[in-house]
Design a protein around this motif. Sequence first.
Motif, PDB file in Angstrom:
ATOM      1  N   THR A  26       0.830  -1.206   0.000  1.00  0.00           N
ATOM      2  CA  THR A  26       0.000   0.000   0.000  1.00  0.00           C
ATOM      3  C   THR A  26       0.861   1.251   0.000  1.00  0.00           C
ATOM      4  OG1 THR A  26      -1.800  -1.134   1.120  1.00  0.00           O
ATOM      5  CG2 THR A  26      -1.778   1.274   1.266  1.00  0.00           C
ATOM      6  N   ARG A  27       1.871   1.289   0.838  1.00  0.00           N
ATOM      7  CA  ARG A  27       2.743   2.460   0.929  1.00  0.00           C
ATOM      8  C   ARG A  27       3.454   2.725  -0.390  1.00  0.00           C
ATOM      9  NH1 ARG A  27       7.826   2.242   2.016  1.00  0.00           N
ATOM     10  NH2 ARG A  27       7.706   0.348   3.258  1.00  0.00           N
ATOM     11  N   VAL A  28       3.971   1.682  -1.011  1.00  0.00           N
ATOM     12  CA  VAL A  28       4.738   1.843  -2.248  1.00  0.00           C
ATOM     13  C   VAL A  28       3.830   2.227  -3.423  1.00  0.00           C
ATOM     14  CG1 VAL A  28       6.163   0.646  -3.952  1.00  0.00           C
ATOM     15  CG2 VAL A  28       6.611   0.335  -1.515  1.00  0.00           C
ATOM     16  N   LEU A  29       2.639   1.661  -3.497  1.00  0.00           N
ATOM     17  CA  LEU A  29       1.767   1.912  -4.638  1.00  0.00           C
ATOM     18  C   LEU A  29       0.909   3.170  -4.507  1.00  0.00           C
ATOM     19  CD1 LEU A  29       0.590  -1.707  -5.544  1.00  0.00           C
ATOM     20  CD2 LEU A  29       2.416  -0.350  -6.583  1.00  0.00           C
ATOM     21  N   THR A  30       0.877   3.776  -3.330  1.00  0.00           N
ATOM     22  CA  THR A  30       0.108   4.996  -3.129  1.00  0.00           C
ATOM     23  C   THR A  30       0.974   6.213  -3.433  1.00  0.00           C
ATOM     24  OG1 THR A  30      -1.200   3.922  -1.397  1.00  0.00           O
ATOM     25  CG2 THR A  30      -1.228   6.331  -1.448  1.00  0.00           C
ATOM     26  N   PRO A  31       0.513   7.100  -4.323  1.00  0.00           N
ATOM     27  CA  PRO A  31       1.297   8.301  -4.635  1.00  0.00           C
ATOM     28  C   PRO A  31       1.510   9.166  -3.386  1.00  0.00           C
ATOM     29  CG  PRO A  31      -0.493   8.013  -6.216  1.00  0.00           C
ATOM     30  CD  PRO A  31      -0.720   7.026  -5.113  1.00  0.00           C
ATOM     31  N   THR A  32       2.709   9.721  -3.269  1.00  0.00           N
ATOM     32  CA  THR A  32       3.013  10.602  -2.151  1.00  0.00           C
ATOM     33  C   THR A  32       2.465  12.000  -2.423  1.00  0.00           C
ATOM     34  OG1 THR A  32       5.116  11.384  -3.057  1.00  0.00           O
ATOM     35  CG2 THR A  32       5.175   9.356  -1.718  1.00  0.00           C
ATOM     36  N   GLN A  33       2.398  12.814  -1.388  1.00  0.00           N
ATOM     37  CA  GLN A  33       1.946  14.201  -1.541  1.00  0.00           C
ATOM     38  C   GLN A  33       2.832  14.945  -2.531  1.00  0.00           C
ATOM     39  OE1 GLN A  33      -0.922  15.437  -0.193  1.00  0.00           O
ATOM     40  NE2 GLN A  33      -1.226  13.345   0.508  1.00  0.00           N
ATOM     41  N   GLU A  34       4.132  14.709  -2.459  1.00  0.00           N
ATOM     42  CA  GLU A  34       5.070  15.384  -3.363  1.00  0.00           C
ATOM     43  C   GLU A  34       4.827  14.959  -4.811  1.00  0.00           C
ATOM     44  OE1 GLU A  34       6.112  13.652  -0.567  1.00  0.00           O
ATOM     45  OE2 GLU A  34       6.364  15.438   0.670  1.00  0.00           O
ATOM     46  N   GLU A  35       4.571  13.679  -5.032  1.00  0.00           N
ATOM     47  CA  GLU A  35       4.293  13.187  -6.387  1.00  0.00           C
ATOM     48  C   GLU A  35       3.000  13.796  -6.925  1.00  0.00           C
ATOM     49  OE1 GLU A  35       6.320   8.768  -6.328  1.00  0.00           O
ATOM     50  OE2 GLU A  35       4.391   9.046  -5.332  1.00  0.00           O
ATOM     51  N   ILE A  36       2.001  13.900  -6.071  1.00  0.00           N
ATOM     52  CA  ILE A  36       0.720  14.481  -6.476  1.00  0.00           C
ATOM     53  C   ILE A  36       0.899  15.954  -6.835  1.00  0.00           C
ATOM     54  CG2 ILE A  36      -1.596  15.098  -5.691  1.00  0.00           C
ATOM     55  CD1 ILE A  36      -1.450  12.506  -3.928  1.00  0.00           C
ATOM     56  N   GLU A  37       1.606  16.694  -6.002  1.00  0.00           N
ATOM     57  CA  GLU A  37       1.843  18.117  -6.273  1.00  0.00           C
ATOM     58  C   GLU A  37       2.613  18.304  -7.579  1.00  0.00           C
ATOM     59  OE1 GLU A  37       3.747  19.610  -2.748  1.00  0.00           O
ATOM     60  OE2 GLU A  37       1.991  19.135  -1.523  1.00  0.00           O
ATOM     61  N   GLN A  38       3.636  17.490  -7.814  1.00  0.00           N
ATOM     62  CA  GLN A  38       4.414  17.594  -9.052  1.00  0.00           C
ATOM     63  C   GLN A  38       3.554  17.233 -10.261  1.00  0.00           C
ATOM     64  OE1 GLN A  38       7.109  19.037  -9.612  1.00  0.00           O
ATOM     65  NE2 GLN A  38       7.766  18.324 -11.605  1.00  0.00           N
ATOM     66  N   ALA A  39       2.728  16.210 -10.135  1.00  0.00           N
ATOM     67  CA  ALA A  39       1.847  15.821 -11.238  1.00  0.00           C
ATOM     68  C   ALA A  39       0.861  16.938 -11.553  1.00  0.00           C
ATOM     69  CB  ALA A  39       1.111  14.527 -10.899  1.00  0.00           C
ATOM     70  N   ARG A  40       0.313  17.560 -10.536  1.00  0.00           N
ATOM     71  CA  ARG A  40      -0.603  18.689 -10.767  1.00  0.00           C
ATOM     72  C   ARG A  40       0.107  19.822 -11.484  1.00  0.00           C
ATOM     73  NH1 ARG A  40      -3.551  18.554  -4.982  1.00  0.00           N
ATOM     74  NH2 ARG A  40      -5.170  17.073  -5.524  1.00  0.00           N
ATOM     75  N   ARG A  41       1.331  20.070 -11.087  1.00  0.00           N
ATOM     76  CA  ARG A  41       2.127  21.138 -11.716  1.00  0.00           C
ATOM     77  C   ARG A  41       2.382  20.805 -13.191  1.00  0.00           C
ATOM     78  NH1 ARG A  41       5.275  25.341 -11.034  1.00  0.00           N
ATOM     79  NH2 ARG A  41       7.479  25.340 -11.587  1.00  0.00           N
TER      80      ARG A  41
END
Length: 86
Positions: A26-41
């Motif tokens: 679950t931890r590895v397959l769940t996007p992190t907050q940083e990944e989500i923010e970068q993807a939004r950017r």
Amino acid sequence: AETRWARRMGYKAKSAVAPDHAAVVTRVLTPTQEEIEQARRIVAIFEAGRAEGKDRVDVDGALVEVPGYMTAKRLLARAAELGVSA
């Protein structure tokens, strides 16, 4: 390590042999907050560039084209499926 490899290959789920593996998967397959923010950017900058007729954009010194944009969109969709938001 195997779950990180599976994520890089695009897997969204993985079977586990022992119950204690579930937390790691679950931890590895769940996007992190940083990944989500970068993807939004990436999505925002790419879509703004597209509105200007550009085929690619610069995001923090990295060239982003359609495949990178689509990867970011998939990450955001996955985060939404899991109820994770930044």
